[in-house]
Design a protein around this motif. Structure first.
Motif, PDB file in Angstrom:
ATOM      1  N   GLY A 173      40.067  33.678  43.265  1.00 30.76           N
ATOM      2  CA  GLY A 173      41.238  32.829  43.377  1.00 30.76           C
ATOM      3  C   GLY A 173      41.178  31.623  42.466  1.00 30.76           C
ATOM      4  N   ARG A 174      39.983  31.263  42.023  1.00 30.00           N
ATOM      5  CA  ARG A 174      39.845  30.117  41.126  1.00 30.00           C
ATOM      6  C   ARG A 174      40.461  30.374  39.756  1.00 30.00           C
ATOM      7  NH1 ARG A 174      34.736  32.585  41.263  1.00 30.00           N
ATOM      8  NH2 ARG A 174      33.881  33.095  39.236  1.00 30.00           N
ATOM      9  N   PHE A 175      40.736  31.643  39.423  1.00 32.51           N
ATOM     10  CA  PHE A 175      41.337  31.978  38.134  1.00 32.51           C
ATOM     11  C   PHE A 175      42.857  31.877  38.154  1.00 32.51           C
ATOM     12  CE2 PHE A 175      37.405  34.716  37.940  1.00 32.51           C
ATOM     13  CZ  PHE A 175      36.718  33.833  37.128  1.00 32.51           C
ATOM     14  N   GLY A 176      43.440  31.780  39.354  1.00 37.05           N
ATOM     15  CA  GLY A 176      44.895  31.680  39.443  1.00 37.05           C
ATOM     16  C   GLY A 176      45.566  32.942  38.943  1.00 37.05           C
ATOM     17  N   ALA A 177      46.580  32.787  38.108  1.00 34.73           N
ATOM     18  CA  ALA A 177      47.331  33.939  37.586  1.00 34.73           C
ATOM     19  C   ALA A 177      46.785  34.411  36.242  1.00 34.73           C
ATOM     20  CB  ALA A 177      48.800  33.565  37.444  1.00 34.73           C
ATOM     21  N   ARG A 178      45.649  33.905  35.830  1.00 36.00           N
ATOM     22  CA  ARG A 178      45.110  34.241  34.508  1.00 36.00           C
ATOM     23  C   ARG A 178      44.255  35.504  34.532  1.00 36.00           C
ATOM     24  NH1 ARG A 178      44.286  28.821  35.382  1.00 36.00           N
ATOM     25  NH2 ARG A 178      42.111  29.186  35.870  1.00 36.00           N
ATOM     26  N   TYR A 179      44.092  36.118  33.395  1.00 34.50           N
ATOM     27  CA  TYR A 179      43.161  37.208  33.090  1.00 34.50           C
ATOM     28  C   TYR A 179      43.554  38.581  33.627  1.00 34.50           C
ATOM     29  CZ  TYR A 179      40.502  32.990  32.304  1.00 34.50           C
ATOM     30  OH  TYR A 179      40.129  31.742  31.906  1.00 34.50           O
ATOM     31  N   GLY A 180      44.565  38.718  34.413  1.00 35.28           N
ATOM     32  CA  GLY A 180      44.997  40.034  34.882  1.00 35.28           C
ATOM     33  C   GLY A 180      44.351  40.428  36.198  1.00 35.28           C
ATOM     34  N   VAL A 181      45.058  41.240  36.958  1.00 30.84           N
ATOM     35  CA  VAL A 181      44.611  41.591  38.306  1.00 30.84           C
ATOM     36  C   VAL A 181      43.380  42.497  38.291  1.00 30.84           C
ATOM     37  CG1 VAL A 181      46.121  43.597  38.606  1.00 30.84           C
ATOM     38  CG2 VAL A 181      45.433  42.258  40.578  1.00 30.84           C
ATOM     39  N   VAL A 182      43.243  43.350  37.307  1.00 28.92           N
ATOM     40  CA  VAL A 182      42.096  44.256  37.248  1.00 28.92           C
ATOM     41  C   VAL A 182      40.808  43.468  37.035  1.00 28.92           C
ATOM     42  CG1 VAL A 182      41.042  46.149  35.972  1.00 28.92           C
ATOM     43  CG2 VAL A 182      43.480  46.197  36.448  1.00 28.92           C
ATOM     44  N   VAL A 183      40.835  42.534  36.119  1.00 27.68           N
ATOM     45  CA  VAL A 183      39.654  41.717  35.832  1.00 27.68           C
ATOM     46  C   VAL A 183      39.301  40.861  37.042  1.00 27.68           C
ATOM     47  CG1 VAL A 183      38.720  39.888  34.373  1.00 27.68           C
ATOM     48  CG2 VAL A 183      40.074  41.708  33.364  1.00 27.68           C
ATOM     49  N   ARG A 184      40.303  40.262  37.680  1.00 32.64           N
ATOM     50  CA  ARG A 184      40.044  39.429  38.855  1.00 32.64           C
ATOM     51  C   ARG A 184      39.478  40.240  40.008  1.00 32.64           C
ATOM     52  NH1 ARG A 184      45.245  37.468  37.835  1.00 32.64           N
ATOM     53  NH2 ARG A 184      45.924  38.331  39.829  1.00 32.64           N
ATOM     54  N   ASN A 185      39.977  41.446  40.225  1.00 32.64           N
ATOM     55  CA  ASN A 185      39.445  42.299  41.291  1.00 32.64           C
ATOM     56  C   ASN A 185      38.009  42.730  40.993  1.00 32.64           C
ATOM     57  OD1 ASN A 185      41.680  42.154  42.916  1.00 32.64           O
ATOM     58  ND2 ASN A 185      42.608  44.015  42.132  1.00 32.64           N
ATOM     59  N   ARG A 186      37.706  42.971  39.722  1.00 31.14           N
ATOM     60  CA  ARG A 186      36.353  43.356  39.333  1.00 31.14           C
ATOM     61  C   ARG A 186      35.379  42.192  39.575  1.00 31.14           C
ATOM     62  NH1 ARG A 186      36.446  45.906  33.727  1.00 31.14           N
ATOM     63  NH2 ARG A 186      37.594  47.453  34.912  1.00 31.14           N
ATOM     64  N   VAL A 187      35.787  40.984  39.222  1.00 38.83           N
ATOM     65  CA  VAL A 187      34.968  39.799  39.469  1.00 38.83           C
ATOM     66  C   VAL A 187      34.753  39.606  40.958  1.00 38.83           C
ATOM     67  CG1 VAL A 187      34.989  37.273  39.339  1.00 38.83           C
ATOM     68  CG2 VAL A 187      35.533  38.618  37.328  1.00 38.83           C
ATOM     69  N   LYS A 188      35.805  39.798  41.739  1.00 35.09           N
ATOM     70  CA  LYS A 188      35.714  39.650  43.192  1.00 35.09           C
ATOM     71  C   LYS A 188      34.701  40.627  43.788  1.00 35.09           C
ATOM     72  CE  LYS A 188      38.603  40.152  47.290  1.00 35.09           C
ATOM     73  NZ  LYS A 188      39.934  40.521  47.777  1.00 35.09           N
ATOM     74  N   ALA A 189      34.721  41.879  43.342  1.00 33.25           N
ATOM     75  CA  ALA A 189      33.794  42.890  43.852  1.00 33.25           C
ATOM     76  C   ALA A 189      32.354  42.590  43.438  1.00 33.25           C
ATOM     77  CB  ALA A 189      34.199  44.275  43.364  1.00 33.25           C
ATOM     78  N   ILE A 190      32.155  42.195  42.190  1.00 32.31           N
ATOM     79  CA  ILE A 190      30.809  41.895  41.696  1.00 32.31           C
ATOM     80  C   ILE A 190      30.231  40.695  42.432  1.00 32.31           C
ATOM     81  CG2 ILE A 190      29.534  41.001  39.703  1.00 32.31           C
ATOM     82  CD1 ILE A 190      31.332  42.783  37.962  1.00 32.31           C
ATOM     83  N   GLU A 191      31.020  39.648  42.613  1.00 31.31           N
ATOM     84  CA  GLU A 191      30.520  38.452  43.279  1.00 31.31           C
ATOM     85  C   GLU A 191      30.258  38.690  44.766  1.00 31.31           C
ATOM     86  OE1 GLU A 191      33.171  35.249  42.334  1.00 31.31           O
ATOM     87  OE2 GLU A 191      32.201  34.918  40.412  1.00 31.31           O
ATOM     88  N   ALA A 192      31.057  39.533  45.398  1.00 24.20           N
ATOM     89  CA  ALA A 192      30.814  39.851  46.808  1.00 24.20           C
ATOM     90  C   ALA A 192      29.475  40.569  46.959  1.00 24.20           C
ATOM     91  CB  ALA A 192      31.945  40.710  47.361  1.00 24.20           C
ATOM     92  N   HIS A 193      29.178  41.510  46.056  1.00 20.20           N
ATOM     93  CA  HIS A 193      27.907  42.232  46.103  1.00 20.20           C
ATOM     94  C   HIS A 193      26.748  41.303  45.761  1.00 20.20           C
ATOM     95  CE1 HIS A 193      25.149  45.588  45.915  1.00 20.20           C
ATOM     96  NE2 HIS A 193      24.762  45.184  44.710  1.00 20.20           N
ATOM     97  N   GLN A 194      26.963  40.415  44.813  1.00 24.19           N
ATOM     98  CA  GLN A 194      25.913  39.503  44.357  1.00 24.19           C
ATOM     99  C   GLN A 194      25.521  38.509  45.444  1.00 24.19           C
ATOM    100  OE1 GLN A 194      27.042  37.314  40.829  1.00 24.19           O
ATOM    101  NE2 GLN A 194      26.271  35.443  41.713  1.00 24.19           N
ATOM    102  N   LYS A 195      26.470  38.010  46.215  1.00 24.96           N
ATOM    103  CA  LYS A 195      26.202  36.941  47.168  1.00 24.96           C
ATOM    104  C   LYS A 195      25.698  37.431  48.519  1.00 24.96           C
ATOM    105  CE  LYS A 195      29.495  33.854  45.026  1.00 24.96           C
ATOM    106  NZ  LYS A 195      28.552  32.870  44.503  1.00 24.96           N
TER     107      LYS A 195
END
Length: 79
Positions: free
Chosen positions: A12-34
């Motif tokens: 959510g910190r990216f707002g409307a930038r970078y596209g939904v696919v990239v944001r969802n990928r970041v969300k999944a990676i960070e959830a697994h990482q944390k």
């Protein structure tokens, strides 16, 4: 205060930038990482990421190097 990260999660910190696919990928990676992972020494779910590629077990104190976002590498999973 608005609930801007209800669906977006940590991306959510990216707002409307970078596209939904990239944001969802970041969300999944960070959830697994944390999340906590299994220790290769004591087999307890207590491994957390210290920094990029450095992981530490809070139970036995074992500190080891692995992948940047996961304590298990793809190659280690194959063997």
């Amino acid at each position: 205060m608005s609930k801007r990260t209800a669906k977006a999660g940590t991306a959510g910190r990216f707002g409307a930038r970078y596209g939904v696919v990239v944001r969802n990928r970041v969300k999944a990676i960070e959830a697994h990482q944390k999340q906590r992972h299994e220790c290769p020494v004591c087999h307890h779910i207590s491994v957390k990421r210290v920094s990029a590629g450095i992981w530490e077990c809070s139970r036995c104190g074992d500190k080891f190097a692995a992948a940047a976002y996961s304590p298990k590498t793809k190659r280690a999973n194959e063997q």
